[in-house]
Design a protein around this motif. Structure first.
Motif, PDB file in Angstrom:
ATOM      1  N   LEU A  19       0.824  -1.209   0.000  1.00  0.00           N
ATOM      2  CA  LEU A  19       0.000   0.000   0.000  1.00  0.00           C
ATOM      3  C   LEU A  19       0.860   1.262   0.000  1.00  0.00           C
ATOM      4  N   GLU A  20       1.963   1.238   0.726  1.00  0.00           N
ATOM      5  CA  GLU A  20       2.867   2.397   0.739  1.00  0.00           C
ATOM      6  C   GLU A  20       3.443   2.639  -0.663  1.00  0.00           C
ATOM      7  N   VAL A  22       1.940   1.898  -3.489  1.00  0.00           N
ATOM      8  CA  VAL A  22       0.838   2.464  -4.273  1.00  0.00           C
ATOM      9  C   VAL A  22       0.715   3.964  -3.981  1.00  0.00           C
ATOM     10  N   ARG A  23       0.843   4.321  -2.707  1.00  0.00           N
ATOM     11  CA  ARG A  23       0.790   5.740  -2.317  1.00  0.00           C
ATOM     12  C   ARG A  23       1.904   6.517  -3.032  1.00  0.00           C
ATOM     13  N   GLU A  24       3.104   5.937  -3.059  1.00  0.00           N
ATOM     14  CA  GLU A  24       4.236   6.592  -3.742  1.00  0.00           C
ATOM     15  C   GLU A  24       3.974   6.756  -5.235  1.00  0.00           C
ATOM     16  N   GLU A  26       1.230   7.633  -6.401  1.00  0.00           N
ATOM     17  CA  GLU A  26       0.117   8.585  -6.419  1.00  0.00           C
ATOM     18  C   GLU A  26      -1.234   7.916  -6.666  1.00  0.00           C
ATOM     19  N   TRP A  27      -1.406   6.692  -6.141  1.00  0.00           N
ATOM     20  CA  TRP A  27      -2.672   5.965  -6.193  1.00  0.00           C
ATOM     21  C   TRP A  27      -3.122   5.680  -7.624  1.00  0.00           C
ATOM     22  N   THR A  67      -8.481  -2.573  -1.437  1.00  0.00           N
ATOM     23  CA  THR A  67      -8.485  -1.454  -2.376  1.00  0.00           C
ATOM     24  C   THR A  67      -9.493  -1.738  -3.481  1.00  0.00           C
ATOM     25  N   ARG A 109      -8.252   6.630  -9.754  1.00  0.00           N
ATOM     26  CA  ARG A 109      -7.320   6.305  -8.672  1.00  0.00           C
ATOM     27  C   ARG A 109      -7.690   5.008  -7.966  1.00  0.00           C
ATOM     28  N   GLU A 111      -8.386   3.248  -4.591  1.00  0.00           N
ATOM     29  CA  GLU A 111      -8.912   3.730  -3.313  1.00  0.00           C
ATOM     30  C   GLU A 111      -8.854   2.634  -2.257  1.00  0.00           C
ATOM     31  N   GLU A 115     -10.142  -1.418   6.017  1.00  0.00           N
ATOM     32  CA  GLU A 115      -8.865  -1.566   6.723  1.00  0.00           C
ATOM     33  C   GLU A 115      -9.061  -2.489   7.911  1.00  0.00           C
TER      34      GLU A 115
END
Length: 117
Positions: A19-20, A22-24, A26-27, A67, A109, A111, A115
């Motif tokens: 997930l980190e 994916v965040r990097e 920019e989703w 996600t 994106r 999402e 969680e």
């Protein structure tokens, strides 16, 4: 006449490390597979993704995330639906070497919708 293409909703259960990444990104994309991961497998329903995130990701990495994302339906037709168990245990198997092309067909994106810890 609308130029919008049809999309298919997919889900992916994931742990905190992926997930980190994916965040990097920019989703907007999934990170490359590791050498021991020859296949990227999004799933076709949220319930199945929840089960994996809750029952597997939490046990193995302390947290699990579900996600949701949209992919161009016409592009997805190249990947037959794989039944990995019961009637609702449905996945797509995307070879690691095709992941860049798969990512190029994500619409919008990625999402996080659930969680678990």
């Amino acid at each position: 006449m609308s130029s919008q293409r049809a999309t298919t909703t997919l889900w992916r259960p994931t742990g905190p490390e992926e997930l980190e990444l994916v965040r990097e990104l920019e989703w907007r994309a999934w990170p490359p597979r590791l050498p021991e991961q020859p296949i990227f497998y999004p799933v076709l329903n949220e319930d199945y993704a929840v089960r994996i995130a809750r029952d597997w990701n939490v046990k193995h990495s302390g947290a699990g995330f579900v996600t949701r994302f949209e992919v161009d339906t016409e592009f997805l037709s190249r990947y037959p639906v794989q039944r990995a168990g019961g009637e609702t245990i449905l996945e797509l198997w995307v070879p690691a070497e095709e992941l860049d092309e798969f990512n190029a067909h994500i619409v919008g994106r990625i999402e996080v919708v659930r969680e678990f810890r």
